[in-house]
Design an enzyme around this catalytic site. Structure first.
Site, mmCIF file in Angstrom:
data_model
loop_
_atom_site.group_PDB
_atom_site.id
_atom_site.type_symbol
_atom_site.label_atom_id
_atom_site.label_comp_id
_atom_site.label_asym_id
_atom_site.label_seq_id
_atom_site.Cartn_x
_atom_site.Cartn_y
_atom_site.Cartn_z
ATOM 1 N N PRO A 188 -5.459 -8.828 -5.216
ATOM 2 C CA PRO A 188 -4.895 -8.239 -3.996
ATOM 3 C C PRO A 188 -5.265 -6.762 -3.846
ATOM 4 C CG PRO A 188 -3.183 -9.259 -5.360
ATOM 5 C CD PRO A 188 -4.434 -9.298 -6.139
ATOM 6 N N PRO A 189 -5.191 -6.236 -2.636
ATOM 7 C CA PRO A 189 -5.524 -4.834 -2.417
ATOM 8 C C PRO A 189 -4.614 -3.912 -3.239
ATOM 9 C CG PRO A 189 -4.949 -5.922 -0.340
ATOM 10 C CD PRO A 189 -4.767 -6.916 -1.411
ATOM 11 N N GLY A 190 -5.178 -2.826 -3.691
ATOM 12 C CA GLY A 190 -4.377 -1.823 -4.391
ATOM 13 C C GLY A 190 -4.054 -2.132 -5.830
ATOM 14 N N THR A 191 -4.699 -3.161 -6.391
ATOM 15 C CA THR A 191 -4.378 -3.500 -7.777
ATOM 16 C C THR A 191 -5.274 -2.758 -8.760
ATOM 17 O OG1 THR A 191 -5.649 -5.496 -7.331
ATOM 18 C CG2 THR A 191 -3.287 -5.746 -7.530
ATOM 19 N N GLY A 192 -6.149 -1.905 -8.257
ATOM 20 C CA GLY A 192 -6.914 -1.054 -9.166
ATOM 21 C C GLY A 192 -8.324 -1.541 -9.441
ATOM 22 N N LYS A 193 -8.901 -2.304 -8.519
ATOM 23 C CA LYS A 193 -10.261 -2.802 -8.732
ATOM 24 C C LYS A 193 -11.271 -1.655 -8.721
ATOM 25 C CE LYS A 193 -9.778 -5.697 -5.277
ATOM 26 N NZ LYS A 193 -8.336 -5.520 -4.977
ATOM 27 N N GLU A 410 27.221 -8.243 4.431
ATOM 28 C CA GLU A 410 26.561 -7.896 3.163
ATOM 29 C C GLU A 410 27.458 -8.225 1.979
ATOM 30 O OE1 GLU A 410 23.459 -7.285 3.090
ATOM 31 O OE2 GLU A 410 23.272 -7.003 5.257
ATOM 32 N N HIS A 413 26.954 -11.838 1.087
ATOM 33 C CA HIS A 413 25.755 -12.059 0.277
ATOM 34 C C HIS A 413 26.019 -11.672 -1.185
ATOM 35 C CE1 HIS A 413 22.939 -12.990 3.416
ATOM 36 N NE2 HIS A 413 22.977 -11.801 3.996
ATOM 37 N N ASP A 485 18.619 -14.714 8.113
ATOM 38 C CA ASP A 485 19.084 -15.383 6.904
ATOM 39 C C ASP A 485 18.973 -16.897 7.052
ATOM 40 O OD1 ASP A 485 19.730 -12.935 5.886
ATOM 41 O OD2 ASP A 485 21.856 -13.071 6.402
#
Ligand code: ADP
Ligand code: ZN
Length: 591
Positions: A188-193, A410, A413, A485
């Site tokens: 995925p983008p931004g994973t440090g390739k 909330e 939940h 929800d």
């Protein structure tokens, strides 16, 4: 096709312009003509100082330093007269037609040369920049090493070998081993390739040539392909080295595909890349690293042996990885000693390395804005919320009635999440509106999970339903705020039946559903019969209904807790895990 025609027309236009330009230039530089009679008169009157003869053409200068041209019908009789008058004479061979053509050709070539340099130095953003499209060597200070890469240890270890290939290529070559030519990093983008590719170059201290796949296409026909050749030519001169092609799917997509007009250009570029990769010998030690987040669309030809035959998958970092990446990036900022990176990392499952780098930066900015000396936990919390949900809408006008409804929702939940076993840990409850969400109840998995029990999945549905049920119990009112929800719960139940085969009624069969884009609407069509479709719908309904009943029972028997928690929320706006623990403890002790 469009590109070919366009650049063809452009070439013709440019050639015409060049010819025109050449003639204008000749005309501009041409000397004023003087008739032969006038010339002879000037000669008789001692008006001339010098003449230059080109065959029968004469270029002369008079006493007033004016230059002129004329044509002499008979040079032989003219020469003695010039000598007699003491005019300085020089001469050259007359220009032949060939000379003229040669001059014209030269002129056109210069023009084309200028055009070539212009188009080949243009970058997308700034057509006048003269920088090369690919960049040689990381500028100093941008040198990366493996120490800069964290949390993706497996990929890093796999690539250590590549560093060794680059450093000790003689060793491998002398043993006759074949050094891999291409490594494909997918994830995925931004994973440090990109970071990893740079780090390999840094570790091996070899030049790093990088180019984005998208830069190769969207150009005049043939330019992409020649770019590829240029890139490899420069790389060969600096071998051993690394060529990095980001977004290789932009050129390496399946050939013959029908996505868009410029695929012919893309095919040419891809073919050039394949030819280059097959072309250099392994002794040249160039390693091509490609990066993509869409390996599925790559042309199989790219993945054949001798090309990108090594594939390394990089996934989003897990909890441990996130902590390590946060550590790497917080080295550059001053952090408070009380800062616990592990807790921060827990609250942000799904963050990529780039997101984490961004988070650290945002936290530092937040702290700086408050003129703090060190970055604290609260700054990270704020940065995270900012990144996750857009800026806080503190002053968004929400009336008191709405706020109460949100608080009870909330609370519903949160209580379901706390009371049921087999659920993710509660992290934070908030009624501060952010982005499009009015409130939120955040849970974090204790650890990364890859398999889920049926109980866990059903409880997820119950937690989702808890908000609406609490509203109904307290206000006997159904709000539209809960529609997200309900949609999420329905989706979950459907996947439970269709994808995970967890329904006792329909059994462990996967019912494939396909998404069809139809006039902008997404249509989900099942690859199963009408009857099965009805059965699935009924089963989903049944799951939701039974979850609903159970949750309602649970919440009704803890009615008091709903009120307590909701009132606390109305005062505090947010309640974190620790505070929730205390509230629960008090409540359980009393009952
Ligand atoms: P990709 O090429 O996969 O899209 P990049 O290598 O461009 O991702 O990552 C962008 C930035 O995110 C890097 O410059 C770095 O600051 C940070 N980053 C991403 N992954 C990591 C990691 N594993 N360790 C440290 N920093 C990372
Ligand atoms: Zn909700």
């Amino acid at each position: 096709m469009k590109n070919n025609v366009q650049s063809g027309l452009l070439m013709i236009l440019l050639t015409l312009l060049a010819v025109l330009g050449y003639n204008v230039w000749l005309w501009e530089t041409a000397l004023p003509q003087r008739s032969y009679t006038d010339f002879m008169e000037d000669l008789q009157n001692d008006q001339l100082t010098s003449v230059h003869l080109l065959g029968n053409e004469i270029r002369g200068t008079d006493l007033y330093d004016r230059e002129f041209a004329t044509y002499a019908p008979d040079i032989k009789t003219l020469l003695p007269q010039l000598e007699a008058k003491g005019v300085t004479i020089s001469a050259d061979k007359p220009a032949t037609l060939f000379d003229r053509l040669l001059r014209m050709a030269l002129f056109i070539m210069v023009m084309i040369g200028i055009w070539y340099i212009f188009t080949h130095s243009q970058s997308k953003k700034n057509p006048f920049s003269k920088t090369n499209q690919f960049q040689l060597r990381s500028p100093p200070g941008e040198m990366k090493t493996f120490a800069d890469v964290a949390g993706i240890d497996e990929a890093r270890e796999e690539l250590r070998e590549v560093v060794d290939f680059l450093q000790n290529h003689e060793k491998y070559n002398s043993l006759g081993g074949r050094i891999p030519k291409g490594v494909l990093l997918q994830g995925p983008p931004g994973t440090g390739k990109t970071l990893l590719a740079r780090a390999i170059a840094g570790e091996a201290s070899v030049p790093f040539f990088s180019m984005g796949g998208a830069d190769f296409v969207e150009m005049f026909a043939g330019v992409g392909a020649s770019r590829v050749r240029e890139l490899f030519d420069s790389a060969k001169k600096s071998a051993p080295c690394i060529i990095f092609i980001d977004e290789i799917d932009a050129i390496g997509g399946r050939r013959g595909g029908s996505n868009g007009g410029s695929h012919e250009e893309r095919e040419q570029t891809l073919n050039a890349l394949l030819v280059e990769m097959d072309g250099f010998s392994t002794t040249e030690t160039i390693i091509v690293i490609g990066a993509t987040n869409r390996p599925d669309v790559l042309d199989p030809a790219l993945l054949r042996p001798g090309r990108f035959d090594r594939q390394v998958t990089i996934s989003l970092p897990n909890l441990h990885g996130r902590i390590r990446i946060l550590e790497v990036h917080s080295r550059q900022i001053t952090i408070s000693s009380a800062l616990n990176l592990a807790i921060i990392a827990q609250g942000i499952p799904g963050f990529s390395g780039a997101d984490l780098a961004n988070l650290v930066n945002e936290a530092a900015l937040t702290a700086a804005r408050k003129e703090k000396l060190a970055v604290e936990m609260i700054d990270f919390e704020e940065a995270k919320d900012k990144i996750l949900m857009g800026l806080e809408r503190k002053n968004a006008a929400i009336n008191e009635q709405e706020r109460r409804l949100i608080a009870y929702h909330e609370a519903g939940h949160a209580i379901v999440a706390r009371l049921l076993p087999e659920t993710d840990q509660l992290h934070k409850i908030s009624i501060i509106p952010r982005g499009s969400a009015l409130g939120l109840t955040q849970q974090v998995p204790v650890e990364e999970r890859y398999t889920y029990s049926l109980e866990y999945l059903l409880n997820r549905i119950k937690i989702l339903l808890g908000g609406r049920i609490a509203e109904k119990i307290v206000f006997n009112h159904l709000s539209t705020g809960a529609s997200n929800d309900i949609a999420a719960a329905t989706d979950f139940a459907t996947r439970l039946v269709c994808e995970w085969g967890m329904s006792s009624l329909l059994g462990s069969t996967v019912y494939r559903r396909q998404q069809h884009q139809f006039l902008g609407d997404i249509e989900i069509k099942g690859q199963y019969s009408e009857t099965t479709a009805r059965e699935i719908d009924l089963e989903v309904r049944r799951i939701i209904d039974s979850c609903y009943t159970e949750t309602e029972k649970l919440l009704r028997s803890n009615n008091k807790l709903i009120h307590e928690l909701a009132e606390l929320l109305l005062i505090n706006e947010t309640i974190d895990a620790e505070e929730m623990d205390i509230i629960m403890q008090c409540y359980l002790n009393r009952s």
